[in-house]
Write an enzyme that holds these catalytic residues in place. Structure first.
Site, PDB file in Angstrom:
ATOM      1  N   TYR A  38      54.984 -31.669  56.159  1.00 23.91           N
ATOM      2  CA  TYR A  38      54.061 -32.527  55.880  1.00 23.91           C
ATOM      3  C   TYR A  38      54.838 -33.691  55.769  1.00 23.91           C
ATOM      4  O   TYR A  38      54.474 -35.016  56.688  1.00 23.91           O
ATOM      5  CB  TYR A  38      53.594 -32.798  54.927  1.00 23.91           C
ATOM      6  CG  TYR A  38      52.834 -31.831  53.711  1.00 23.91           C
ATOM      7  CD1 TYR A  38      51.893 -31.052  55.002  1.00 23.91           C
ATOM      8  CD2 TYR A  38      52.902 -30.544  52.963  1.00 23.91           C
ATOM      9  CE1 TYR A  38      50.228 -30.507  54.965  1.00 23.91           C
ATOM     10  CE2 TYR A  38      51.947 -29.321  52.318  1.00 23.91           C
ATOM     11  CZ  TYR A  38      51.239 -29.018  52.953  1.00 23.91           C
ATOM     12  OH  TYR A  38      50.681 -28.116  52.883  1.00 23.91           O
TER      13      TYR A  38
ATOM     14  N   ARG B 182      52.354 -27.059  56.621  1.00 20.68           N
ATOM     15  CA  ARG B 182      53.431 -25.828  56.391  1.00 20.68           C
ATOM     16  C   ARG B 182      53.693 -25.024  57.314  1.00 20.68           C
ATOM     17  O   ARG B 182      54.236 -24.701  57.434  1.00 20.68           O
ATOM     18  CB  ARG B 182      53.659 -25.546  54.926  1.00 20.68           C
ATOM     19  CG  ARG B 182      53.605 -25.965  53.578  1.00 20.68           C
ATOM     20  CD  ARG B 182      53.195 -25.522  52.364  1.00 20.68           C
ATOM     21  NE  ARG B 182      52.635 -24.867  52.268  1.00 20.68           N
ATOM     22  CZ  ARG B 182      52.033 -24.266  51.324  1.00 20.68           C
ATOM     23  NH1 ARG B 182      52.642 -24.188  50.233  1.00 20.68           N
ATOM     24  NH2 ARG B 182      50.889 -24.068  50.685  1.00 20.68           N
TER      25      ARG B 182
ATOM     26  N   ASP C  58      37.007 -28.868  40.652  1.00 16.21           N
ATOM     27  CA  ASP C  58      35.923 -28.606  41.903  1.00 16.21           C
ATOM     28  C   ASP C  58      34.737 -29.138  41.956  1.00 16.21           C
ATOM     29  O   ASP C  58      33.993 -29.389  43.276  1.00 16.21           O
ATOM     30  CB  ASP C  58      36.507 -26.973  42.549  1.00 16.21           C
ATOM     31  CG  ASP C  58      36.372 -26.571  43.807  1.00 16.21           C
ATOM     32  OD1 ASP C  58      35.007 -26.001  44.126  1.00 16.21           O
ATOM     33  OD2 ASP C  58      37.418 -26.921  44.168  1.00 16.21           O
TER      34      ASP C  58
ATOM     35  N   LYS D 144      38.683 -35.145  46.460  1.00 16.76           N
ATOM     36  CA  LYS D 144      38.855 -35.160  45.360  1.00 16.76           C
ATOM     37  C   LYS D 144      39.034 -33.890  44.857  1.00 16.76           C
ATOM     38  O   LYS D 144      39.019 -32.250  45.467  1.00 16.76           O
ATOM     39  CB  LYS D 144      37.159 -35.204  45.110  1.00 16.76           C
ATOM     40  CG  LYS D 144      36.333 -34.289  45.635  1.00 16.76           C
ATOM     41  CD  LYS D 144      35.624 -32.762  44.742  1.00 16.76           C
ATOM     42  CE  LYS D 144      35.301 -31.896  45.614  1.00 16.76           C
ATOM     43  NZ  LYS D 144      35.013 -30.954  45.081  1.00 16.76           N
TER      44      LYS D 144
ATOM     45  N   ILE E 253      38.608 -27.215  54.350  1.00 18.51           N
ATOM     46  CA  ILE E 253      38.713 -28.704  54.135  1.00 18.51           C
ATOM     47  C   ILE E 253      38.982 -29.581  55.161  1.00 18.51           C
ATOM     48  O   ILE E 253      37.882 -30.598  55.607  1.00 18.51           O
ATOM     49  CB  ILE E 253      38.421 -29.198  52.728  1.00 18.51           C
ATOM     50  CG1 ILE E 253      37.591 -30.551  52.364  1.00 18.51           C
ATOM     51  CG2 ILE E 253      40.089 -29.627  51.807  1.00 18.51           C
ATOM     52  CD1 ILE E 253      36.057 -30.798  52.589  1.00 18.51           C
ATOM     53  N   ALA E 254      39.918 -29.088  55.876  1.00 16.58           N
ATOM     54  CA  ALA E 254      40.545 -29.837  56.642  1.00 16.58           C
ATOM     55  C   ALA E 254      39.661 -29.275  57.702  1.00 16.58           C
ATOM     56  O   ALA E 254      39.518 -31.137  58.510  1.00 16.58           O
ATOM     57  CB  ALA E 254      41.443 -29.502  57.092  1.00 16.58           C
TER      58      ALA E 254
ATOM     59  N   HIS F  41      47.502 -32.221  45.535  1.00 18.10           N
ATOM     60  CA  HIS F  41      47.309 -34.162  45.751  1.00 18.10           C
ATOM     61  C   HIS F  41      48.183 -34.882  45.115  1.00 18.10           C
ATOM     62  O   HIS F  41      48.894 -36.203  45.820  1.00 18.10           O
ATOM     63  CB  HIS F  41      46.177 -34.429  45.197  1.00 18.10           C
ATOM     64  CG  HIS F  41      45.027 -33.419  45.448  1.00 18.10           C
ATOM     65  ND1 HIS F  41      43.249 -33.421  45.029  1.00 18.10           N
ATOM     66  CD2 HIS F  41      44.549 -32.997  46.424  1.00 18.10           C
ATOM     67  CE1 HIS F  41      42.989 -32.821  46.207  1.00 18.10           C
ATOM     68  NE2 HIS F  41      43.395 -32.040  47.574  1.00 18.10           N
TER      69      HIS F  41
END
Length: 337
Positions: A64, A43, A184, A103, A21-22, A85
Protein backbone atom coordinates in the site's frame (compact mmCIF):
# COMPACT_ATOMS: atom_id res chain seq x y z
CA UNK A 1 -8.27 24.34 0.67
CA UNK A 2 -6.86 21.73 -1.74
CA UNK A 3 -5.26 22.99 -4.92
CA UNK A 4 -7.49 22.20 -7.94
CA UNK A 5 -6.31 19.45 -10.27
CA UNK A 6 -5.40 21.17 -13.51
CA UNK A 7 -3.26 18.65 -15.41
CA UNK A 8 -4.28 17.46 -18.84
CA UNK A 9 -6.03 14.14 -19.00
CA UNK A 10 -8.43 12.43 -16.60
CA UNK A 11 -8.14 12.29 -12.83
CA UNK A 12 -5.69 9.50 -12.01
CA UNK A 13 -6.89 7.03 -9.38
CA UNK A 14 -5.04 4.58 -7.22
CA UNK A 15 -7.10 1.68 -5.90
CA UNK A 16 -5.91 0.52 -2.48
CA UNK A 17 -7.07 -3.06 -2.10
CA UNK A 18 -7.76 -5.95 -4.45
CA UNK A 19 -10.87 -7.53 -2.95
CA UNK A 20 -14.42 -7.78 -4.21
CA UNK A 21 -15.39 -4.12 -3.89
CA UNK A 22 -12.17 -3.04 -5.62
CA UNK A 23 -13.19 -5.14 -8.60
CA UNK A 24 -16.88 -4.24 -8.81
CA UNK A 25 -16.63 -0.53 -7.99
CA UNK A 26 -13.31 -0.33 -9.81
CA UNK A 27 -14.97 -1.46 -13.03
CA UNK A 28 -17.37 1.48 -12.78
CA UNK A 29 -14.47 3.78 -11.96
CA UNK A 30 -12.65 2.59 -15.07
CA UNK A 31 -15.67 3.51 -17.18
CA UNK A 32 -16.39 6.90 -15.56
CA UNK A 33 -15.63 9.97 -17.71
CA UNK A 34 -12.69 12.11 -16.54
CA UNK A 35 -11.37 9.19 -14.47
CA UNK A 36 -8.74 6.54 -15.09
CA UNK A 37 -7.37 3.78 -12.88
CA UNK A 38 -3.65 4.48 -12.84
CA UNK A 39 -2.55 1.88 -10.30
CA UNK A 40 -3.70 -0.83 -7.89
CA UNK A 41 -1.98 -1.65 -4.61
CA UNK A 42 -2.37 -4.77 -2.48
CA UNK A 43 -0.34 -6.79 0.01
CA UNK A 44 0.04 -9.48 -2.67
CA UNK A 45 1.69 -8.40 -5.92
CA UNK A 46 -0.09 -11.07 -7.94
CA UNK A 47 -3.52 -9.99 -6.72
CA UNK A 48 -2.63 -6.36 -7.38
CA UNK A 49 -1.53 -7.23 -10.91
CA UNK A 50 -4.65 -9.27 -11.62
CA UNK A 51 -6.94 -6.46 -10.44
CA UNK A 52 -4.90 -3.84 -12.30
CA UNK A 53 -5.19 -5.86 -15.51
CA UNK A 54 -8.96 -6.18 -15.05
CA UNK A 55 -9.28 -2.42 -14.53
CA UNK A 56 -6.88 -1.42 -17.30
CA UNK A 57 -4.38 0.06 -14.85
CA UNK A 58 -0.76 0.22 -16.07
CA UNK A 59 0.75 -0.09 -12.60
CA UNK A 60 0.44 -2.65 -9.80
CA UNK A 61 2.15 -2.47 -6.42
CA UNK A 62 2.74 -5.19 -3.85
CA UNK A 63 2.39 -2.77 -0.94
CA UNK A 64 0.00 0.00 0.00
CA UNK A 65 2.85 2.37 0.75
CA UNK A 66 4.22 1.98 -2.77
CA UNK A 67 0.80 2.84 -4.17
CA UNK A 68 0.40 6.05 -2.18
CA UNK A 69 3.98 7.02 -3.01
CA UNK A 70 3.30 7.01 -6.75
CA UNK A 71 3.63 10.69 -7.74
CA UNK A 72 1.17 10.28 -10.61
CA UNK A 73 -1.73 9.14 -8.41
CA UNK A 74 -4.12 12.04 -7.75
CA UNK A 75 -6.61 10.32 -5.46
CA UNK A 76 -6.72 6.99 -3.63
CA UNK A 77 -9.84 4.87 -3.36
CA UNK A 78 -9.62 3.00 -0.03
CA UNK A 79 -11.23 -0.36 -0.83
CA UNK A 80 -10.14 -2.55 2.07
CA UNK A 81 -12.26 -3.88 4.97
CA UNK A 82 -13.80 -1.61 7.60
CA UNK A 83 -11.19 -2.38 10.19
CA UNK A 84 -8.40 -1.14 7.92
CA UNK A 85 -9.96 2.09 6.65
CA UNK A 86 -8.59 4.32 9.39
CA UNK A 87 -5.01 3.12 8.93
CA UNK A 88 -5.10 3.14 5.14
CA UNK A 89 -6.82 6.50 4.82
CA UNK A 90 -4.21 8.08 7.10
CA UNK A 91 -1.43 6.42 5.08
CA UNK A 92 -2.72 7.98 1.86
CA UNK A 93 -3.40 11.37 3.45
CA UNK A 94 0.07 11.50 4.98
CA UNK A 95 1.42 10.93 1.46
CA UNK A 96 -0.53 13.99 0.32
CA UNK A 97 -3.21 12.08 -1.57
CA UNK A 98 -6.91 12.89 -1.82
CA UNK A 99 -9.05 10.00 -0.55
CA UNK A 100 -12.38 8.33 -1.21
CA UNK A 101 -12.93 5.92 1.69
CA UNK A 102 -15.29 2.97 1.36
CA UNK A 103 -18.20 2.78 3.73
CA UNK A 104 -18.30 2.26 6.61
CA UNK A 105 -15.84 5.16 6.72
CA UNK A 106 -14.14 3.84 9.87
CA UNK A 107 -15.00 1.65 12.86
CA UNK A 108 -15.83 4.55 15.19
CA UNK A 109 -16.71 8.21 15.12
CA UNK A 110 -13.44 9.00 16.88
CA UNK A 111 -11.49 7.37 14.04
CA UNK A 112 -13.59 9.27 11.52
CA UNK A 113 -12.75 12.56 13.20
CA UNK A 114 -9.06 11.70 13.06
CA UNK A 115 -9.16 10.96 9.32
CA UNK A 116 -11.11 14.13 8.54
CA UNK A 117 -8.80 16.22 10.71
CA UNK A 118 -5.74 14.75 9.01
CA UNK A 119 -7.20 15.58 5.60
CA UNK A 120 -7.75 19.15 6.71
CA UNK A 121 -4.19 19.46 8.00
CA UNK A 122 -2.78 18.20 4.69
CA UNK A 123 -5.22 20.20 2.54
CA UNK A 124 -6.52 17.14 0.71
CA UNK A 125 -10.02 16.13 -0.30
CA UNK A 126 -11.76 13.43 1.74
CA UNK A 127 -15.11 11.73 1.18
CA UNK A 128 -16.95 8.62 2.31
CA UNK A 129 -17.96 6.32 -0.54
CA UNK A 130 -21.60 6.29 0.52
CA UNK A 131 -22.77 6.06 -3.06
CA UNK A 132 -26.47 5.92 -2.15
CA UNK A 133 -26.43 9.64 -1.35
CA UNK A 134 -25.39 10.31 -4.95
CA UNK A 135 -27.99 8.11 -6.62
CA UNK A 136 -30.17 10.18 -8.98
CA UNK A 137 -33.41 8.97 -7.38
CA UNK A 138 -32.19 9.81 -3.87
CA UNK A 139 -31.18 13.27 -5.03
CA UNK A 140 -34.55 13.69 -6.78
CA UNK A 141 -36.34 12.72 -3.58
CA UNK A 142 -34.36 15.32 -1.68
CA UNK A 143 -35.42 17.98 -4.17
CA UNK A 144 -39.07 16.90 -3.98
CA UNK A 145 -39.10 17.02 -0.19
CA UNK A 146 -37.43 20.44 -0.22
CA UNK A 147 -40.14 21.64 -2.60
CA UNK A 148 -42.86 20.42 -0.23
CA UNK A 149 -44.15 17.60 -2.44
CA UNK A 150 -45.13 15.47 0.55
CA UNK A 151 -45.44 18.22 3.15
CA UNK A 152 -43.42 18.07 6.34
CA UNK A 153 -41.57 14.79 6.91
CA UNK A 154 -42.83 12.99 10.01
CA UNK A 155 -41.30 9.52 9.76
CA UNK A 156 -38.80 7.32 7.90
CA UNK A 157 -38.62 3.53 7.84
CA UNK A 158 -35.82 1.59 6.15
CA UNK A 159 -34.29 -1.88 6.34
CA UNK A 160 -31.76 -4.12 4.67
CA UNK A 161 -30.99 -7.75 5.43
CA UNK A 162 -29.62 -10.88 3.86
CA UNK A 163 -28.58 -14.16 5.51
CA UNK A 164 -24.91 -15.08 5.41
CA UNK A 165 -23.63 -18.48 6.59
CA UNK A 166 -21.82 -18.03 9.87
CA UNK A 167 -18.04 -18.18 9.49
CA UNK A 168 -15.92 -16.64 12.26
CA UNK A 169 -13.23 -15.78 9.70
CA UNK A 170 -15.65 -13.96 7.37
CA UNK A 171 -15.38 -10.17 7.37
CA UNK A 172 -18.99 -9.85 8.57
CA UNK A 173 -18.23 -11.77 11.78
CA UNK A 174 -14.52 -11.10 12.35
CA UNK A 175 -14.24 -8.21 14.81
CA UNK A 176 -10.65 -7.47 13.76
CA UNK A 177 -11.92 -6.85 10.22
CA UNK A 178 -14.76 -4.67 11.50
CA UNK A 179 -17.37 -7.41 11.35
CA UNK A 180 -20.78 -5.84 11.93
CA UNK A 181 -24.19 -5.96 10.30
CA UNK A 182 -24.55 -2.29 11.21
CA UNK A 183 -21.33 -1.19 9.52
CA UNK A 184 -21.78 -3.38 6.47
CA UNK A 185 -25.54 -3.15 5.84
CA UNK A 186 -26.98 -0.82 8.45
CA UNK A 187 -25.26 2.29 7.13
CA UNK A 188 -27.58 2.18 4.12
CA UNK A 189 -30.98 2.25 5.86
CA UNK A 190 -29.56 4.59 8.53
CA UNK A 191 -28.68 7.07 5.82
CA UNK A 192 -32.33 7.69 4.98
CA UNK A 193 -33.45 9.25 8.29
CA UNK A 194 -30.27 11.31 8.37
CA UNK A 195 -31.10 12.61 4.91
CA UNK A 196 -34.77 13.37 5.50
CA UNK A 197 -35.04 14.02 9.25
CA UNK A 198 -31.50 14.90 10.31
CA UNK A 199 -29.59 13.85 13.41
CA UNK A 200 -31.91 12.27 16.01
CA UNK A 201 -32.18 13.55 19.57
CA UNK A 202 -32.56 10.02 20.90
CA UNK A 203 -31.64 6.50 19.78
CA UNK A 204 -32.59 3.10 21.17
CA UNK A 205 -31.42 -0.20 19.72
CA UNK A 206 -32.06 -3.90 20.14
CA UNK A 207 -30.81 -6.94 18.28
CA UNK A 208 -28.61 -10.01 18.43
CA UNK A 209 -24.92 -10.89 18.36
CA UNK A 210 -23.07 -13.61 16.48
CA UNK A 211 -20.85 -16.06 18.43
CA UNK A 212 -17.83 -13.81 17.78
CA UNK A 213 -19.61 -10.84 19.35
CA UNK A 214 -20.33 -9.01 16.12
CA UNK A 215 -23.81 -7.56 15.75
CA UNK A 216 -25.89 -9.82 13.52
CA UNK A 217 -29.29 -8.12 13.68
CA UNK A 218 -30.14 -4.60 14.77
CA UNK A 219 -33.31 -2.55 15.06
CA UNK A 220 -32.99 1.17 15.82
CA UNK A 221 -35.70 3.56 16.89
CA UNK A 222 -34.74 7.21 16.36
CA UNK A 223 -36.66 10.04 17.99
CA UNK A 224 -36.95 13.66 16.82
CA UNK A 225 -38.61 16.81 18.15
CA UNK A 226 -42.36 17.02 17.72
CA UNK A 227 -42.92 13.28 17.83
CA UNK A 228 -41.22 12.58 14.52
CA UNK A 229 -39.45 9.21 14.35
CA UNK A 230 -37.53 6.72 12.27
CA UNK A 231 -37.20 2.96 12.37
CA UNK A 232 -34.09 1.34 10.91
CA UNK A 233 -33.28 -2.37 10.77
CA UNK A 234 -30.53 -4.57 9.35
CA UNK A 235 -29.53 -8.21 9.55
CA UNK A 236 -27.02 -10.76 8.27
CA UNK A 237 -29.36 -13.53 9.47
CA UNK A 238 -32.64 -12.77 7.66
CA UNK A 239 -34.03 -11.49 4.39
CA UNK A 240 -35.52 -8.02 4.69
CA UNK A 241 -37.43 -6.07 2.01
CA UNK A 242 -34.59 -3.61 1.47
CA UNK A 243 -36.89 -0.63 0.96
CA UNK A 244 -37.24 2.82 2.48
CA UNK A 245 -40.36 4.95 3.02
CA UNK A 246 -40.48 8.65 3.84
CA UNK A 247 -43.85 9.81 5.19
CA UNK A 248 -44.99 13.42 5.15
CA UNK A 249 -48.05 15.37 6.18
CA UNK A 250 -49.33 15.40 2.58
CA UNK A 251 -47.92 12.24 1.04
CA UNK A 252 -45.09 9.72 0.99
CA UNK A 253 -42.07 8.53 -0.97
CA UNK A 254 -41.01 4.90 -1.34
CA UNK A 255 -37.63 3.71 -2.57
CA UNK A 256 -37.71 0.32 -4.27
CA UNK A 257 -35.37 -2.52 -3.33
CA UNK A 258 -32.45 -2.53 -2.98
CA UNK A 259 -32.45 0.78 -1.15
CA UNK A 260 -28.69 1.27 -1.57
CA UNK A 261 -29.34 1.44 -5.33
CA UNK A 262 -33.09 2.14 -5.58
CA UNK A 263 -34.87 0.40 -8.42
CA UNK A 264 -37.56 3.07 -8.43
CA UNK A 265 -38.93 6.05 -6.52
CA UNK A 266 -42.68 6.11 -5.98
CA UNK A 267 -44.15 9.49 -5.06
CA UNK A 268 -47.70 9.70 -3.73
CA UNK A 269 -49.17 13.11 -2.97
CA UNK A 270 -52.96 12.69 -3.17
CA UNK A 271 -53.77 16.39 -3.07
CA UNK A 272 -51.62 17.05 -6.14
CA UNK A 273 -52.16 13.80 -8.04
CA UNK A 274 -54.50 10.92 -7.09
CA UNK A 275 -52.19 8.40 -8.76
CA UNK A 276 -48.66 7.69 -7.50
CA UNK A 277 -45.86 8.77 -9.80
CA UNK A 278 -43.06 6.30 -10.49
CA UNK A 279 -39.56 7.50 -11.30
CA UNK A 280 -36.72 5.29 -12.50
CA UNK A 281 -33.07 5.88 -13.28
CA UNK A 282 -30.82 3.63 -15.30
CA UNK A 283 -27.21 3.60 -14.15
CA UNK A 284 -24.48 1.79 -16.06
CA UNK A 285 -22.50 -1.02 -14.49
CA UNK A 286 -23.05 -1.56 -10.79
CA UNK A 287 -24.17 2.02 -10.20
CA UNK A 288 -21.07 3.40 -8.47
CA UNK A 289 -20.29 5.91 -11.22
CA UNK A 290 -21.94 8.99 -9.66
CA UNK A 291 -19.63 8.94 -6.64
CA UNK A 292 -16.52 8.90 -8.83
CA UNK A 293 -17.95 11.68 -10.98
CA UNK A 294 -18.56 13.77 -7.85
CA UNK A 295 -15.03 13.21 -6.55
CA UNK A 296 -13.54 14.23 -9.91
CA UNK A 297 -15.72 17.36 -9.92
CA UNK A 298 -14.61 18.29 -6.41
CA UNK A 299 -10.95 17.76 -7.25
CA UNK A 300 -11.22 19.95 -10.35
CA UNK A 301 -12.89 22.63 -8.22
CA UNK A 302 -10.41 22.43 -5.35
CA UNK A 303 -13.04 21.49 -2.77
CA UNK A 304 -12.12 19.88 0.55
CA UNK A 305 -15.37 17.94 0.81
CA UNK A 306 -18.44 17.17 -1.25
CA UNK A 307 -21.66 19.05 -0.44
CA UNK A 308 -23.50 15.81 -1.28
CA UNK A 309 -21.55 13.62 1.16
CA UNK A 310 -20.25 16.19 3.65
CA UNK A 311 -18.01 15.36 6.59
CA UNK A 312 -20.81 16.23 8.99
CA UNK A 313 -22.97 13.49 7.45
CA UNK A 314 -20.20 10.93 7.85
CA UNK A 315 -19.65 11.90 11.48
CA UNK A 316 -23.39 11.77 12.20
CA UNK A 317 -23.66 8.29 10.68
CA UNK A 318 -20.63 6.99 12.57
CA UNK A 319 -22.00 8.47 15.80
CA UNK A 320 -25.29 6.66 15.22
CA UNK A 321 -23.42 3.40 14.61
CA UNK A 322 -21.40 3.91 17.80
CA UNK A 323 -24.59 4.39 19.83
CA UNK A 324 -26.28 1.34 18.33
CA UNK A 325 -23.24 -0.91 18.75
CA UNK A 326 -22.85 0.16 22.37
CA UNK A 327 -26.48 -0.75 23.06
CA UNK A 328 -26.06 -4.16 21.42
CA UNK A 329 -22.70 -4.90 23.02
CA UNK A 330 -20.50 -5.07 19.92
CA UNK A 331 -17.02 -3.83 20.79
CA UNK A 332 -13.94 -3.33 18.67
CA UNK A 333 -10.41 -2.81 19.94
CA UNK A 334 -10.74 0.69 18.48
CA UNK A 335 -13.47 1.46 21.02
CA UNK A 336 -10.83 1.45 23.76
CA UNK A 337 -11.60 1.04 27.43
Amino acid sequence: MPAPITHDGPVRWGVLGAGGIAGSAGADLRDTPDCTVHAVGARDQRRARATADALGAPHAYGSYRDLVSDPDVDVVYIATTHGQHHEHALLAIEAGKHVLVEKAFTLTQRQAREVIAAAGERDVFCMEALWTRLHPLVRLAGDLVAEGAIGDVVSVTADLGWPFPYDPAHRLFDLDAGGSALLDLGVYPATYPLLFLGVPEGTTATGSLSPTGSDATAALQLSYPGGRFAHVACSVEAVMPGTATVVGTRGWLRFGSPLYRPSELVVHSPAADPEPRVHTADLPGSGYGPQFTEVARCLRAGEAQSPLVPHAATLALMGLMDTARAALGTRFAADGG
